[in-house]
Scaffold this motif. Structure first.
Motif, PDB file in Angstrom:
ATOM      1  N   LEU A 183       0.829  -1.200   0.000  1.00  0.00           N
ATOM      2  CA  LEU A 183       0.000   0.000   0.000  1.00  0.00           C
ATOM      3  C   LEU A 183       0.871   1.259   0.000  1.00  0.00           C
ATOM      4  N   GLN A 184       1.970   1.226   0.739  1.00  0.00           N
ATOM      5  CA  GLN A 184       2.897   2.364   0.749  1.00  0.00           C
ATOM      6  C   GLN A 184       3.402   2.650  -0.660  1.00  0.00           C
ATOM      7  N   TYR A 185       3.785   1.603  -1.367  1.00  0.00           N
ATOM      8  CA  TYR A 185       4.296   1.760  -2.727  1.00  0.00           C
ATOM      9  C   TYR A 185       3.250   2.398  -3.633  1.00  0.00           C
ATOM     10  N   GLU A 186       2.013   1.928  -3.544  1.00  0.00           N
ATOM     11  CA  GLU A 186       0.952   2.480  -4.394  1.00  0.00           C
ATOM     12  C   GLU A 186       0.651   3.929  -4.044  1.00  0.00           C
ATOM     13  N   ILE A 187       0.668   4.251  -2.753  1.00  0.00           N
ATOM     14  CA  ILE A 187       0.429   5.629  -2.322  1.00  0.00           C
ATOM     15  C   ILE A 187       1.546   6.542  -2.842  1.00  0.00           C
ATOM     16  N   LEU A 188       2.787   6.084  -2.728  1.00  0.00           N
ATOM     17  CA  LEU A 188       3.914   6.886  -3.201  1.00  0.00           C
ATOM     18  C   LEU A 188       3.861   7.098  -4.715  1.00  0.00           C
ATOM     19  N   LYS A 189       3.420   6.074  -5.457  1.00  0.00           N
ATOM     20  CA  LYS A 189       3.269   6.229  -6.903  1.00  0.00           C
ATOM     21  C   LYS A 189       2.251   7.315  -7.233  1.00  0.00           C
ATOM     22  N   ILE A 190       1.144   7.315  -6.528  1.00  0.00           N
ATOM     23  CA  ILE A 190       0.108   8.322  -6.765  1.00  0.00           C
ATOM     24  C   ILE A 190       0.608   9.709  -6.378  1.00  0.00           C
ATOM     25  N   LEU A 191       1.301   9.805  -5.240  1.00  0.00           N
ATOM     26  CA  LEU A 191       1.834  11.096  -4.821  1.00  0.00           C
ATOM     27  C   LEU A 191       2.846  11.637  -5.827  1.00  0.00           C
ATOM     28  N   LYS A 192       3.637  10.750  -6.404  1.00  0.00           N
ATOM     29  CA  LYS A 192       4.607  11.168  -7.422  1.00  0.00           C
ATOM     30  C   LYS A 192       3.888  11.683  -8.671  1.00  0.00           C
ATOM     31  N   LYS A 193       2.808  11.006  -9.060  1.00  0.00           N
ATOM     32  CA  LYS A 193       2.041  11.455 -10.224  1.00  0.00           C
ATOM     33  C   LYS A 193       1.376  12.807  -9.952  1.00  0.00           C
ATOM     34  N   ILE A 194       0.906  13.009  -8.734  1.00  0.00           N
ATOM     35  CA  ILE A 194       0.304  14.297  -8.378  1.00  0.00           C
ATOM     36  C   ILE A 194       1.367  15.392  -8.422  1.00  0.00           C
ATOM     37  N   ASP A 195       2.568  15.076  -7.963  1.00  0.00           N
ATOM     38  CA  ASP A 195       3.664  16.037  -8.024  1.00  0.00           C
ATOM     39  C   ASP A 195       3.975  16.408  -9.476  1.00  0.00           C
ATOM     40  N   ARG A 196       4.022  15.421 -10.354  1.00  0.00           N
ATOM     41  CA  ARG A 196       4.258  15.692 -11.787  1.00  0.00           C
ATOM     42  C   ARG A 196       3.114  16.504 -12.385  1.00  0.00           C
ATOM     43  N   LEU A 197       1.906  16.212 -11.973  1.00  0.00           N
ATOM     44  CA  LEU A 197       0.749  16.970 -12.443  1.00  0.00           C
ATOM     45  C   LEU A 197       0.881  18.436 -12.025  1.00  0.00           C
ATOM     46  N   ASN A 198       1.294  18.672 -10.788  1.00  0.00           N
ATOM     47  CA  ASN A 198       1.498  20.046 -10.324  1.00  0.00           C
ATOM     48  C   ASN A 198       2.595  20.751 -11.115  1.00  0.00           C
ATOM     49  N   GLN A 199       3.636  20.011 -11.507  1.00  0.00           N
ATOM     50  CA  GLN A 199       4.684  20.594 -12.345  1.00  0.00           C
ATOM     51  C   GLN A 199       4.124  21.000 -13.703  1.00  0.00           C
ATOM     52  N   GLN A 200       3.272  20.165 -14.274  1.00  0.00           N
ATOM     53  CA  GLN A 200       2.656  20.502 -15.561  1.00  0.00           C
ATOM     54  C   GLN A 200       1.757  21.727 -15.435  1.00  0.00           C
ATOM     55  N   ILE A 201       1.079  21.854 -14.319  1.00  0.00           N
ATOM     56  CA  ILE A 201       0.239  23.035 -14.074  1.00  0.00           C
ATOM     57  C   ILE A 201       1.113  24.287 -14.029  1.00  0.00           C
ATOM     58  N   ASP A 202       2.252  24.199 -13.348  1.00  0.00           N
ATOM     59  CA  ASP A 202       3.160  25.346 -13.267  1.00  0.00           C
ATOM     60  C   ASP A 202       3.695  25.732 -14.650  1.00  0.00           C
ATOM     61  N   ILE A 203       4.011  24.741 -15.468  1.00  0.00           N
ATOM     62  CA  ILE A 203       4.499  25.012 -16.814  1.00  0.00           C
ATOM     63  C   ILE A 203       3.417  25.717 -17.641  1.00  0.00           C
ATOM     64  N   ALA A 204       2.196  25.202 -17.559  1.00  0.00           N
ATOM     65  CA  ALA A 204       1.088  25.814 -18.309  1.00  0.00           C
ATOM     66  C   ALA A 204       0.839  27.244 -17.839  1.00  0.00           C
ATOM     67  N   LYS A 205       0.917  27.476 -16.539  1.00  0.00           N
ATOM     68  CA  LYS A 205       0.742  28.837 -16.012  1.00  0.00           C
ATOM     69  C   LYS A 205       1.820  29.777 -16.547  1.00  0.00           C
ATOM     70  N   ALA A 206       3.056  29.277 -16.596  1.00  0.00           N
ATOM     71  CA  ALA A 206       4.156  30.115 -17.090  1.00  0.00           C
ATOM     72  C   ALA A 206       3.930  30.500 -18.552  1.00  0.00           C
ATOM     73  N   TYR A 207       3.547  29.545 -19.387  1.00  0.00           N
ATOM     74  CA  TYR A 207       3.277  29.857 -20.795  1.00  0.00           C
ATOM     75  C   TYR A 207       2.080  30.795 -20.925  1.00  0.00           C
ATOM     76  N   ASP A 208       1.066  30.598 -20.083  1.00  0.00           N
ATOM     77  CA  ASP A 208      -0.110  31.465 -20.124  1.00  0.00           C
ATOM     78  C   ASP A 208       0.278  32.907 -19.811  1.00  0.00           C
ATOM     79  N   MET A 209       1.106  33.093 -18.805  1.00  0.00           N
ATOM     80  CA  MET A 209       1.548  34.447 -18.448  1.00  0.00           C
ATOM     81  C   MET A 209       2.386  35.057 -19.573  1.00  0.00           C
ATOM     82  N   LYS A 210       3.217  34.241 -20.219  1.00  0.00           N
ATOM     83  CA  LYS A 210       4.059  34.733 -21.311  1.00  0.00           C
ATOM     84  C   LYS A 210       3.227  35.236 -22.485  1.00  0.00           C
TER      85      LYS A 210
END
Length: 93
Positions: A14-41
């Motif tokens: 269960l720890q492994y599966e939770i960590l996988k999901i948390l990592k994907k959420i972290d990557r999703l947040n990175q993609q959101i930041d990238i999209a925000k940066a391009y939007d501001m540009k």
């Protein structure tokens, strides 16, 4: 990835599966930041050719964001379906 200290309450699988999901959420947040940066540009650039390039990058970024979002939500739904009774039975190491 805050609140990782709670993960050790669960068994290793269960720890492994939770960590996988948390990592994907972290990557999703990175993609959101990238999209925000391009939007501001898009508002900052005045040169038409650069503006088109930034808009194209924004489109690609939003497509990537959609893919990451879809994949992350699918994994979370699968996790919940698999462990829907976890709130009734807490699994300890």
């Amino acid at each position: 990835m805050q609140n990782l200290h709670y993960v050790d309450m669960f068994d290793k699988t269960l720890q492994y599966e939770i960590l996988k999901i948390l990592k994907k959420i972290d990557r999703l947040n990175q993609q959101i930041d990238i999209a925000k940066a391009y939007d501001m540009k898009t508002f900052e650039v005045e040169d038409p050719s650069n503006h088109r390039r930034i808009c194209a990058n924004l489109d690609i970024s939003l497509q990537n964001l959609g893919r990451w979002e879809e994949s992350t939500v699918r994994d979370i739904i699968a996790f919940i379906a698999k462990y829907e009774k976890i709130d009734q039975v807490v699994r300890f190491n």
